[in-house]
Design a protein around this motif. Structure first.
Motif, PDB file in Angstrom:
ATOM      1  N   PRO A 252       0.815  -1.219   0.000  1.00  0.00           N
ATOM      2  CA  PRO A 252       0.000   0.000   0.000  1.00  0.00           C
ATOM      3  C   PRO A 252       0.846   1.266   0.000  1.00  0.00           C
ATOM      4  CG  PRO A 252      -0.913  -1.611   1.514  1.00  0.00           C
ATOM      5  CD  PRO A 252       0.395  -2.173   1.050  1.00  0.00           C
ATOM      6  N   GLU A 253       1.966   1.243   0.665  1.00  0.00           N
ATOM      7  CA  GLU A 253       2.841   2.428   0.703  1.00  0.00           C
ATOM      8  C   GLU A 253       3.403   2.730  -0.683  1.00  0.00           C
ATOM      9  OE1 GLU A 253       2.212   0.761   4.559  1.00  0.00           O
ATOM     10  OE2 GLU A 253       3.095  -0.199   2.773  1.00  0.00           O
ATOM     11  N   LEU A 259       0.801   6.746  -6.936  1.00  0.00           N
ATOM     12  CA  LEU A 259      -0.405   7.517  -7.223  1.00  0.00           C
ATOM     13  C   LEU A 259      -0.258   8.981  -6.837  1.00  0.00           C
ATOM     14  CD1 LEU A 259      -3.146   4.976  -6.085  1.00  0.00           C
ATOM     15  CD2 LEU A 259      -2.187   5.320  -8.377  1.00  0.00           C
ATOM     16  N   ALA A 260       0.558   9.278  -5.842  1.00  0.00           N
ATOM     17  CA  ALA A 260       0.743  10.667  -5.404  1.00  0.00           C
ATOM     18  C   ALA A 260       1.405  11.520  -6.477  1.00  0.00           C
ATOM     19  CB  ALA A 260       1.555  10.706  -4.116  1.00  0.00           C
ATOM     20  N   HIS A 265      -7.303  12.721  -8.353  1.00  0.00           N
ATOM     21  CA  HIS A 265      -8.322  11.680  -8.263  1.00  0.00           C
ATOM     22  C   HIS A 265      -7.736  10.273  -8.264  1.00  0.00           C
ATOM     23  CE1 HIS A 265      -7.907  11.722 -12.685  1.00  0.00           C
ATOM     24  NE2 HIS A 265      -8.495  10.532 -12.693  1.00  0.00           N
ATOM     25  N   TRP A 266      -6.501  10.112  -8.697  1.00  0.00           N
ATOM     26  CA  TRP A 266      -5.869   8.790  -8.678  1.00  0.00           C
ATOM     27  C   TRP A 266      -5.727   8.281  -7.238  1.00  0.00           C
ATOM     28  CZ3 TRP A 266      -3.883   5.594 -12.609  1.00  0.00           C
ATOM     29  CH2 TRP A 266      -3.941   6.110 -13.924  1.00  0.00           C
ATOM     30  N   LEU A 267      -5.036   9.027  -6.413  1.00  0.00           N
ATOM     31  CA  LEU A 267      -4.836   8.599  -5.028  1.00  0.00           C
ATOM     32  C   LEU A 267      -6.156   8.628  -4.264  1.00  0.00           C
ATOM     33  CD1 LEU A 267      -2.956   7.708  -2.783  1.00  0.00           C
ATOM     34  CD2 LEU A 267      -2.398  10.128  -2.360  1.00  0.00           C
ATOM     35  N   HIS A 490       5.836   7.095 -13.406  1.00  0.00           N
ATOM     36  CA  HIS A 490       6.571   8.332 -13.130  1.00  0.00           C
ATOM     37  C   HIS A 490       6.036   9.466 -13.999  1.00  0.00           C
ATOM     38  CE1 HIS A 490       9.439   6.050 -10.714  1.00  0.00           C
ATOM     39  NE2 HIS A 490       9.429   5.147 -11.675  1.00  0.00           N
ATOM     40  N   ASN A 491       5.250  10.325 -13.409  1.00  0.00           N
ATOM     41  CA  ASN A 491       4.624  11.431 -14.115  1.00  0.00           C
ATOM     42  C   ASN A 491       5.635  12.554 -14.315  1.00  0.00           C
ATOM     43  OD1 ASN A 491       2.871  13.268 -15.220  1.00  0.00           O
ATOM     44  ND2 ASN A 491       1.701  13.623 -13.348  1.00  0.00           N
TER      45      ASN A 491
END
Length: 527
Positions: A252-253, A259-260, A265-267, A490-491
């Motif tokens: 989860p981490e 997602l961060a 809205h992703w996270l 990786h955004n």
């Protein structure tokens, strides 16, 4: 005379679901053979990541902003162009649509829309250019009412299996692991919609005259949820033997870390602060998924895909038995993909990544067309299908078709593919515009229009009242370098090293989007 056309689609099938595209857990020899003998487009993209807009693009050969079905729940106008009608009028083709259509809302308890009224009345055509049209959806019943011609057939002929599907768009636990929308379905394989549709296709082909030109759209509802193939077939793929998908970040981490980096809205979806009701059940939060849930969903998807492949093989055998194989073009694709564990998610929605936008896309030209097999890496689009069908039929593309005939090699004629998202729910108001080019995927988030009416408030006010605190101001976006980051974790949107390429892609995106239709259609239903 043109050549005969077998157009096969599935629903919500990933690009990497086929053996020819690297799948190690699913056997798809019939479709793999089409890829071996034909053209495998490994960078094919849809123009929207949910059913109705994508399917309307396949029928009309138009971009979403032209045909106007910008979201599920927006009915395709009755006077919209149809490639089936065009082939009938211009080339004398016999035409059929067997399976899922979904050009009009399926959430239609009063049979307001012709697509659903026909099913109530036992009408099998003509409809939207198809001489024969018979429909099946993912389930036989919804709230006790039969769904599609298939549901009514099942209710009449096999009532003991009428209400046995897992409930659609309800994330209640099922299967062996408590995964959402799963079931070990006791329906006999021969009654399951995949084989039922293949039977109908074989029957229709058997009734044609030997010298008929024909266009058959065989449209399977699988592997779209609910994930409930016949229990007799589950031994094909044991969920206990599956690894987690490559796109699953892990803990989860780690999921939250990935997602961060993306828009809010992703996270928020993972944490349960954003309800993805435009792409899945409103009572589902990805955080609730266990590793075994993901494995079971994926195992059932692999089974569903194997059954589709075997059904395709049966229909191809009928084509061959009629002596038509050398004169028949076969195209296989889907409407959109499925997250299937990537990023810790399942289902679909406003997530413009390859899990949902990239399509399995294969064209096996008729052997007598003498087209060399190839793997095409340049991008092609769903909007190209109608023009390609016209070319196969030996007629020029209609003026209303916006796509181009598919290339048969990497000839340098294609540089980009476009995809759009506009929210179905006025309380969300998301607008995403995406471009794939040069191994980069960019998505610009246009300013949110939360609260701006779009029609749903007139027809289903309870759904229209659903809202989100997430708003975008037009500065947000996503940018992925697929060569170095194929999983799109990786955004690079705010990376200064990509500033020039980002600006160039944004300009290219808006240079190639067609104008929006003058009168925007209304959302009339929630699905």
């Amino acid at each position: 005379m043109g050549r005969k056309i077998l157009f096969v689609t599935s629903d919500q099938q990933r690009w990497d679901s086929l053996g020819c595209n690297g799948n190690r857990f699913c056997r798809t020899p019939a479709i793999d053979a089409l890829a071996h003998d034909g053209i495998n487009y490994v960078r094919a993209y849809n123009q929207n990541t949910v059913c109705m807009p994508a399917r309307s693009t396949m029928l009309t050969g138009q971009y979403v902003r032209t045909h106007g079905v910008f979201a599920n729940g927006v009915p395709l106008p009755q006077d919209a162009p149809s490639v089936a009608q065009y082939l009938k009028e211009k080339a004398g083709y016999k035409t059929a649509l067997i399976g899922k259509a979904h050009f009009e809302p399926g959430f239609d308890p009063t049979a307001k829309y012709e697509e659903n009224l026909r099913q109530v009345q036992g009408d099998f055509g003509p409809w939207r250019g198809f001489d024969y049209a018979i429909h099946a959806m993912h389930i036989t019943s919804f709230n006790g009412r039969p769904v599609g011609h298939y549901g009514r057939w099942m209710q009449k002929n096999h009532p003991e299996f009428f209400n046995r599907s897992a409930p659609l768009l309800n994330a209640s636990p099922g299967g062996e692991t408590g995964a959402p929308e799963t079931a070990n379905n006791e329906i006999p394989r021969g009654l399951y919609h995949t084989d039922w549709l293949a039977d109908l296709a074989v029957e229709w082909l058997g009734k044609l005259d030997a010298d008929d030109d024909w266009f058959l759209w065989l449209s399977f509802p699988d592997p779209h949820h609910p994930w409930d193939p016949p229990a007799s077939e589950l031994s094909r793929c044991d969920w206990r033997d599956l690894p987690l998908p490559d796109g699953y970040p892990g803990t989860p981490e780690k999921i939250c870390e990935v997602l961060a980096r993306k828009p809010a809205h992703w996270l928020a979806y993972y944490n349960g602060d954003f309800a993805n009701i435009e792409g899945g059940p409103m009572n589902f939060t990805p955080q609730q998924l266990s590793h075994d849930n993901i494995r079971e969903i994926n195992a059932k998807v692999h089974v569903m895909n194997e059954l589709i492949d075997e059904a395709v093989g049966r229909v191809l055998a009928k084509v061959k038995a009629r002596g038509w194989d050398a004169d028949t073009d076969v195209i296989f694709t889907t409407d959109h993909g499925e997250l299937q564990g990537d990023f810790g998610f399942v289902y679909k929605g406003p997530f413009h990544v390859d899990s949902l936008m990239r399509l399995p896309f294969i064209w096996r030209p008729a052997p007598n067309a003498h087209v060399a097999p190839s793997i095409v890496k340049q991008p092609v689009e769903q909007v190209d299908l109608a023009a390609t069908f016209a070319s196969i039929a030996g007629v020029v593309s209609a003026p209303w078709m916006q796509g181009r005939v598919l290339p048969v090699s990497d000839d340098g004629t294609r540089q980009r593919a476009l995809c759009e998202w506009d929210s179905q729910f006025p309380g969300y108001g998301f607008h995403l515009r995406s471009i794939y080019r040069d191994d980069l995927v960019l998505t610009r988030y246009e300013p949110s229009t939360s609260g701006q009416p779009n029609g749903l408030e007139e027809f289903w006010p309870a759904f229209a009242a659903t809202t989100t605190r997430i708003k975008y101001d037009g500065t947000e976006g996503e940018l992925y370098d697929l060569k170095n980051d194929p999983l799109q974790w990786h955004n690079l949107w705010d990376d200064p090293k990509y500033r020039t390429r980002k600006s160039d892609l944004i300009a290219d995106l808006y240079d190639h989007l067609p104008p929006e239709r003058m009168l925007k259609l209304k959302v009339e239903a929630p699905a």
